[in-house]
Write an enzyme that holds these catalytic residues in place. Sequence first.
Site, PDB file in Angstrom:
ATOM      1  N   ASP A  63       2.370 -83.457  87.980  1.00 44.85           N
ATOM      2  CA  ASP A  63       1.745 -82.171  88.315  1.00 44.85           C
ATOM      3  C   ASP A  63       0.982 -82.227  89.637  1.00 44.85           C
ATOM      4  O   ASP A  63       0.806 -83.296  90.227  1.00 44.85           O
ATOM      5  CB  ASP A  63       0.831 -81.702  87.168  1.00 44.85           C
ATOM      6  N   HIS A 134      -3.684 -81.012  76.251  1.00 44.21           N
ATOM      7  CA  HIS A 134      -2.630 -80.770  77.249  1.00 44.21           C
ATOM      8  C   HIS A 134      -2.002 -82.077  77.737  1.00 44.21           C
ATOM      9  O   HIS A 134      -2.644 -83.126  77.773  1.00 44.21           O
ATOM     10  CB  HIS A 134      -3.112 -79.883  78.414  1.00 44.21           C
ATOM     11  N   GLU A 139      -0.936 -76.448  79.197  1.00 43.87           N
ATOM     12  CA  GLU A 139      -2.104 -76.080  78.398  1.00 43.87           C
ATOM     13  C   GLU A 139      -1.664 -75.566  77.028  1.00 43.87           C
ATOM     14  O   GLU A 139      -0.490 -75.236  76.821  1.00 43.87           O
ATOM     15  CB  GLU A 139      -2.878 -74.975  79.136  1.00 43.87           C
TER      16      GLU A 139
END
Length: 256
Positions: A63, A134, A139
């Site tokens: 990410d 998460h 999430e």
Amino acid sequence: MEIIIQPTTEAAVSVAARIIARLLHDKPDAVLGLATGSTPLPLYQALIAMNLDWSKVTTFNLDEYIGLPRAHPQSYHSFMWENLFQHINIPKENVHIPDGHAPDIPKFCSDYEIKIHEAGGIDLQLLGIGTDGHIGFNEPTSSLTSRTRIKTLTQQTCADNARFFGSEREVPHHVITMGIGTIMEARQILLLAFGCQKARAVAEAIEGPITSMNPASVLQMHQTAKVCLDEAAAAKLQRADYFRWVYDHKPEWQDF
Ligand code: GLP
């Protein structure tokens, strides 16, 4: 899931480092999925100290924040180069980290999926876990089959991650993250969690129902997911004694 509870964070890190070292030994051109945050830091230090050969390894990070310049000290680009890549012999072109400044982010996300596929898929995906369960930046309520895409962070995650920034106001709200479906396609998954602040999310993920309210609980559906915990992170597991017993009685051939 294989639950590995170790007395200390150091011991848990050393198990995780052995798992990765074994993979790189068996498959020098392995494809690794990598994570950021405070949890993998001691693992990266351990891997650096092991002097492994990364010359054929390819990596894909989970990410990145949208809107932070790559050079921003809190971008995951900076994090990865500072804490791992600049210390190992990985070729720059083998490193993939989502680009939070891409001009066309949805296209970047679908291209990222294609690149993972073209690299042969991820052999081992390293994960931490958020206090809300998460994984990556998926999430609660994320689709359990989601792919790489833009996500909006919860207030809890912004508050948790504010410690890395000057204040909560500076934490970007939007991110690119590999999807849960992307993560689940990795051939092996290794989730690390340390400290009592992770105990509730860990217990729900391992012993609770599979639910998008705790995205890490989807790992119950993965065939070879390992979870490496210190005692503090394992504190709320009802079956901790059983997990310790299983690990202590692992047949030698099953060891890493
Ligand atoms: C961050 C990252 C996750 C990480 C998690 C926990 O927001 N996107 O990949 O696992 O939150 O972070 P930490 O290890 O610092 O507790």
